[in-house]
Design an enzyme around this catalytic site. Sequence first.
Site, PDB file in Angstrom:
ATOM      1  N   ASP A 123       0.862  -1.165   0.000  1.00 36.37           N
ATOM      2  CA  ASP A 123       0.000   0.000   0.000  1.00 36.37           C
ATOM      3  C   ASP A 123       0.914   1.234   0.000  1.00 36.37           C
ATOM      4  O   ASP A 123       2.033   1.173   0.528  1.00 36.37           O
ATOM      5  CB  ASP A 123      -0.886  -0.032   1.255  1.00 36.37           C
ATOM      6  CG  ASP A 123      -1.689   1.228   1.426  1.00 36.37           C
ATOM      7  OD1 ASP A 123      -2.434   1.599   0.503  1.00 36.37           O
ATOM      8  OD2 ASP A 123      -1.553   1.865   2.491  1.00 36.37           O
ATOM      9  N   ASP A 149       0.034   4.942   0.941  1.00 39.43           N
ATOM     10  CA  ASP A 149      -0.143   5.917   2.026  1.00 39.43           C
ATOM     11  C   ASP A 149      -0.301   5.232   3.376  1.00 39.43           C
ATOM     12  O   ASP A 149      -1.182   4.398   3.557  1.00 39.43           O
ATOM     13  CB  ASP A 149      -1.350   6.808   1.738  1.00 39.43           C
ATOM     14  CG  ASP A 149      -1.211   7.548   0.416  1.00 39.43           C
ATOM     15  OD1 ASP A 149      -0.119   8.093   0.163  1.00 39.43           O
ATOM     16  OD2 ASP A 149      -2.176   7.560  -0.365  1.00 39.43           O
TER      17      ASP A 149
END
Length: 194
Positions: free
Chosen positions: A24, A26
């Site tokens: 991922d 952020d």
Amino acid sequence: MPVPVLAGRQRPGAAGPLEAVLFDRDGTLVADVPYNGDPALVEPMPGARAALDAVRARGLAVGVVSNQSGVARGLLSSAQVAAVREEVEGRLGPFGVWAVCPHGPGDGCGCRKPAPGLILAACASLGVSPARAAVVGDIGADVDAARAAGARGVLVPTPVTRSEEVAAAPEYAGDLPGAVRLLLCGPGDGEGAV
């Protein structure tokens, strides 16, 4: 840019060795700045470069799977998302694939995590079975997307991670280097490897 949704699911299991790790963006690779379209605000998470270098040193493919609903909300342009991507790569090194969902929560797409579309598309691009991939993220949607795609999911909690997400995660680590150690060495092994 829409991500193609691939049909079918594979279940994790004895499918062979790990071939790819998808991260991922952020809150996992870089600090979470809501709807960030400014490359100057990119700040790698502690240990991110070392963790990625360890994965790359093993010869595994690396990729990014990221919801970017700011595009659908009119808060970001695709060019801004690309500029942030370039800054992330400049700071953390190259990635084999970037799979980005530009849709909003109510759009009903199959790519927005926790749906499996991003993971399936990234694996297809890398030529890797989802059963031979792992997804590392900071919220339950990342782990749920991994599970739905048939990949292994590892949670790295942050202050925004809900306690029920941690409780539901099949695997978790205190930080990104710890998650990579878990994937590369197994629990309790490889201390200091990352």
